[in-house]
Design a protein around this motif. Structure first.
Motif, PDB file in Angstrom:
ATOM      1  N   GLN A  91       9.311  23.296  -6.627  1.00 34.35           N
ATOM      2  CA  GLN A  91       9.110  22.887  -7.985  1.00 34.35           C
ATOM      3  C   GLN A  91       9.315  21.282  -8.030  1.00 34.35           C
ATOM      4  OE1 GLN A  91       8.352  24.018 -11.054  1.00 34.35           O
ATOM      5  NE2 GLN A  91       7.769  26.153 -10.042  1.00 34.35           N
ATOM      6  N   VAL A  92       8.225  20.476  -8.513  1.00 30.66           N
ATOM      7  CA  VAL A  92       8.120  19.092  -8.468  1.00 30.66           C
ATOM      8  C   VAL A  92       7.798  18.548  -9.958  1.00 30.66           C
ATOM      9  CG1 VAL A  92       7.888  18.981  -5.983  1.00 30.66           C
ATOM     10  CG2 VAL A  92       5.797  18.784  -7.362  1.00 30.66           C
ATOM     11  N   VAL A  93       8.304  17.547 -10.140  1.00 29.66           N
ATOM     12  CA  VAL A  93       7.455  16.368 -11.114  1.00 29.66           C
ATOM     13  C   VAL A  93       6.221  16.027 -10.663  1.00 29.66           C
ATOM     14  CG1 VAL A  93       7.764  14.654 -12.734  1.00 29.66           C
ATOM     15  CG2 VAL A  93       9.748  15.762 -12.206  1.00 29.66           C
ATOM     16  N   PRO A  94       5.174  16.693 -11.480  1.00 27.04           N
ATOM     17  CA  PRO A  94       3.687  16.094 -11.004  1.00 27.04           C
ATOM     18  C   PRO A  94       3.486  14.639 -10.903  1.00 27.04           C
ATOM     19  CG  PRO A  94       3.519  17.252 -13.190  1.00 27.04           C
ATOM     20  CD  PRO A  94       5.156  17.337 -12.559  1.00 27.04           C
ATOM     21  N   SER A  95       2.756  14.409 -10.135  1.00 27.90           N
ATOM     22  CA  SER A  95       2.554  12.939 -10.201  1.00 27.90           C
ATOM     23  C   SER A  95       1.164  12.453  -9.839  1.00 27.90           C
ATOM     24  CB  SER A  95       3.477  12.084  -8.931  1.00 27.90           C
ATOM     25  OG  SER A  95       2.885  12.785  -7.601  1.00 27.90           O
ATOM     26  N   ALA A  96       0.265  13.517  -9.525  1.00 27.67           N
ATOM     27  CA  ALA A  96      -1.235  13.042  -9.315  1.00 27.67           C
ATOM     28  C   ALA A  96      -1.850  13.027 -10.660  1.00 27.67           C
ATOM     29  CB  ALA A  96      -1.926  14.286  -8.559  1.00 27.67           C
ATOM     30  N   ARG A  97      -3.165  12.349 -10.378  1.00 31.30           N
ATOM     31  CA  ARG A  97      -3.897  11.877 -11.624  1.00 31.30           C
ATOM     32  C   ARG A  97      -5.497  12.392 -11.189  1.00 31.30           C
ATOM     33  NH1 ARG A  97      -0.725   8.401 -14.741  1.00 31.30           N
ATOM     34  NH2 ARG A  97      -2.180   9.425 -16.532  1.00 31.30           N
ATOM     35  N   LEU A  98      -5.831  12.878 -12.474  1.00 32.61           N
ATOM     36  CA  LEU A  98      -7.141  13.576 -12.546  1.00 32.61           C
ATOM     37  C   LEU A  98      -8.103  12.607 -13.173  1.00 32.61           C
ATOM     38  CD1 LEU A  98      -9.557  15.492 -12.251  1.00 32.61           C
ATOM     39  CD2 LEU A  98      -8.521  16.795 -14.216  1.00 32.61           C
ATOM     40  N   GLU A  99      -8.929  11.685 -12.423  1.00 34.37           N
ATOM     41  CA  GLU A  99      -9.569  10.525 -12.987  1.00 34.37           C
ATOM     42  C   GLU A  99     -11.053  10.899 -13.364  1.00 34.37           C
ATOM     43  OE1 GLU A  99      -8.498   6.460 -11.701  1.00 34.37           O
ATOM     44  OE2 GLU A  99      -8.354   7.742  -9.704  1.00 34.37           O
ATOM     45  N   VAL A 100     -11.449  10.543 -14.303  1.00 31.01           N
ATOM     46  CA  VAL A 100     -12.860  10.606 -14.920  1.00 31.01           C
ATOM     47  C   VAL A 100     -13.460   9.333 -15.270  1.00 31.01           C
ATOM     48  CG1 VAL A 100     -12.712  13.061 -15.450  1.00 31.01           C
ATOM     49  CG2 VAL A 100     -12.278  11.205 -17.122  1.00 31.01           C
ATOM     50  N   THR A 101     -14.793   9.146 -15.262  1.00 32.63           N
ATOM     51  CA  THR A 101     -15.194   7.903 -15.740  1.00 32.63           C
ATOM     52  C   THR A 101     -15.902   7.900 -17.273  1.00 32.63           C
ATOM     53  OG1 THR A 101     -15.858   7.477 -13.444  1.00 32.63           O
ATOM     54  CG2 THR A 101     -17.012   6.087 -14.998  1.00 32.63           C
ATOM     55  N   PRO A 102     -15.363   7.129 -18.041  1.00 29.54           N
ATOM     56  CA  PRO A 102     -15.851   6.812 -19.525  1.00 29.54           C
ATOM     57  C   PRO A 102     -17.371   6.420 -19.158  1.00 29.54           C
ATOM     58  CG  PRO A 102     -14.049   5.509 -19.168  1.00 29.54           C
ATOM     59  CD  PRO A 102     -14.504   6.018 -17.817  1.00 29.54           C
TER      60      PRO A 102
END
Length: 627
Positions: A91-102
């Protein structure tokens, strides 16, 4: 590859014969017989970008298996810690980011949600307990489970004499539904809906457990073979390895059939949310925290290519897409390679705009891959394969095979009638399983230059270097399987045997085989048999038959073998493995022991039943090609 990894990987690729393998254009004029006006999988060259949304045990994840952080947003329905597949379930504190382009239009190519527990249901003979957890305790407990029944109880044999048993729970009402919908909403940081679209379940082509999609199952792995049908004992492996137990509910819908139904990402920067509400779970929306990253803010991490297609030192921002290229060294005679000669080549992986995704001589490290610093390039990921049961997001590498005219399905032996490097099912991985244990650990960078030695008795003809690649970038997730040809022993090209084909009758336009699963054009699918040589890796005749016979979307006459088989010869090699794809209980338990014999032994489940019984009297209910 580790044996469990090998056993779990199943394949979708349907069988196809090509025309001229060196000319894949046709009347439609596009890669893999796609749509002329709009190929949605052409990335930045298309009208929309494919979007994959993955969810695991309550958290959004990237295709690398990394859990996604909500950032500074306060999301009451999103966990503060997530189970981390790449760290043995910690169990971890999540750190990844799901990026999308405006400003970019996306269509939802895939929505997959998984709930799983390991080491909980450990009574080998209690098939009720896993079902009870699914129906009453899992995150999918509020689905309509009426009608659920115990289905296939399937054993899988691996060449190293380890086995697994997977029990499937089938026929629940939610599994059979076709009229449910998915409301996709994009929210800003304040929770206001800025755009939305509703997808029907019918808008997705793929949801079969045979390809690693929708399933409810209980898996017991790392055990020895049963001694008789219905053997109630857990048979331990000789080395004392304890069995492992995994219970899973997976709802997975992929392969958009209507990519014209798009979402244009709002012109925002910073944080927001994509919310998915499944009509079968209206009170339990799936939350995907996203980061809006304008194109102008993309860092310059890709590489401009020179006139020879090799990366320079000049760095530029990356674009969408994935393309693969090979640069072959010149043969010693200047025309074609000779038996015994080394084939030297350089691999180049690029985005759809023609920018290199890596420097000239090395690829990103494993740590860069899981740390979102690989320009989206993906490597073998054991957690995604074994825990998430994702069969299409890893295994980047290559295979060298030939000559094309000798390619055939494995018939119970690794003594293949053609050259294959590697000899077994798996490709040569750029970064193999256990990469963190290699010299340099997770920071080791694989090379781009490779050398494969041809055998001294190599047959003459056309050979192929087959590249298998995966990339995720700004929400887009793509798989590519591309062949690159060279000559051995002669200048005249040869081609595939041409025993199977017609797949483009169904797989055309946006659902051409170039756009599903591994991403191999229909013109080269006879090369699929070079990886899917035994059941631990998805034995091709077995999985192809099972996939289409059990598909609600394959509406052809399922007894008409001429739909896919172009020659009679390709239909008259019946075996337990080939026939059981459709006839699960053929012969009952009469040949029980053959099912558990090693692939390299004869007789076994891959053997030719025609040698004994079926050579003169093919099954009357099948329509075979004429003699």
């Amino acid at each position: 590859m580790k044996s469990l990894s090998q056993r779990l990987l199943l394949s979708l690729l349907a069988l196809v014969a090509g025309c001229d393998v060196f000319n894949i254009s046709d009347a439609e004029g596009t890669r893999g017989r796609g749509a002329r006006a709009f190929d949605p999988y052409s990335s930045s060259a298309s009208g929309a970008i494919s979007l994959s949304l993955l969810y695991f045990n309550g958290c959004a994840i990237l295709p690398s298996g990394e859990p996604v952080s909500p950032g500074s947003l306060s999301l009451p329905d999103y966990p503060t810690t997530c189970e981390h597949m790449n760290q043995q379930g910690a169990q971890v504190v999540p750190s990844a980011r799901l990026e999308v382009t405006p400003g970019v239009s996306y269509f939802v190519r895939e929505f997959t949600a998984v709930d799983t527990v390991s080491g909980v249901h450990t009574d080998f003979n209690n098939r009720h307990a896993p079902s009870f957890w699914m129906r009453n305790q899992s995150r999918f407990k509020d689905l309509d489970w009426s009608g659920v029944s115990v289905g296939r109880d399937e054993w899988t044999n691996d060449y190293d004499r380890t086995f697994q048993r997977e029990t499937y729970y089938e026929n629940a009402a939610w599994m059979l539904s076709l009229d449910d919908t998915f409301l996709i909403e994009v929210l800003d940081a304040d929770g206001a809906v800025r755009t939305s679209a509703t997808y029907s379940r019918r808008d997705f082509m793929g949801e079969s457990p045979i390809t690693g999609r929708t399933r409810a199952s209980w898996l017991v792995a790392d055990v020895a073979r049963p001694l008789f049908p219905g053997d109630p004992e857990v048979r331990m492996l000789p080395d004392g390895t304890p069995p492992s137990y995994k219970t899973m509910v997976k709802a997975s819908f992929s392969g958009a059939t209507n990519p014209f139904k798009t979402l244009t990402m709002p012109q925002l920067s910073g944080e927001g949310v994509i919310r998915v509400t499944w009509s079968l779970l209206p009170l339990q929306p799936f939350i995907f925290p996203v980061t809006f990253t304008p194109e102008s803010e993309r860092p310059a991490t890709c590489y401009r290519l020179d006139a020879n297609g090799l990366a320079t030192d000049e760095q530029v921002p990356c674009g969408f897409g994935l393309s693969q290229a090979v640069r072959l060294a010149r043969p010693s005679n200047g025309s074609y390679y000779m038996p015994g000669e080394a084939v030297n080549f350089v691999v180049s992986l690029r985005d759809g705009d023609g920018n290199g995704l890596h420097p000239r001589d090395v690829m990103p490290s494993y740590n860069e891959y899981v740390g979102e610093a690989s320009n989206g390039l993906a490597y073998f990921n054991e957690g995604m394969l074994l825990t998430y049961r994702d069969a299409s997001s890893s295994e980047s590498g290559f295979k060298v095979v030939g000559p094309l005219q000798d390619l055939q399905v494995s018939r119970g032996s690794y003594s293949l009638p053609y050259f294959s490097f590697p000899q077994y099912s798996e490709p040569y991985f750029y970064l193999p399983p256990g990469s963190n244990m290699l010299a340099g650990g997770g920071d080791a960078r694989p090379p781009t230059r490779y050398s494969v030695q041809l055998p001294p008795d190599a047959k003459s003809g056309t050979y192929a270097i087959i590249l298998k690649g995966h990339r995720t970038f700004m929400g887009e997730r793509l798989n590519r399987l591309d062949p690159f040809f060279f000559q051995v022993g002669q200048a005249e090209p040869t081609t595939y045997p041409g025993r199977v084909g017609n797949c483009q009758v169904c797989h055309n336009g946006v659902n051409s085989l170039s756009n599903v699963h591994h991403g191999m054009s229909v013109d080269h699918v006879e090369a699929c048999k070079t990886c899917h040589t035994e059941e631990g890796y998805g034995y091709l005749p077995d999985v192809i038959h099972r996939l289409h016979i059990n598909s609600r979307k394959y509406t052809q006459n399922k007894g008409d073998c001429t739909m896919c088989h172009l020659t009679r010869e390709s239909t008259v090699w019946p075996s337990l493995m080939s026939c059981n794809g459709c006839h699960v209980t053929s012969h009952g338990s009469e040949y029980f022991d053959l099912r558990f014999e090693p692939v390299q032994n004869t007789p076994n489940g891959y053997g030719n039943c025609a040698e004994s019984c079926h050579v003169t009297t093919p099954p009357a209910e099948h329509i075979l090609p004429p003699r």
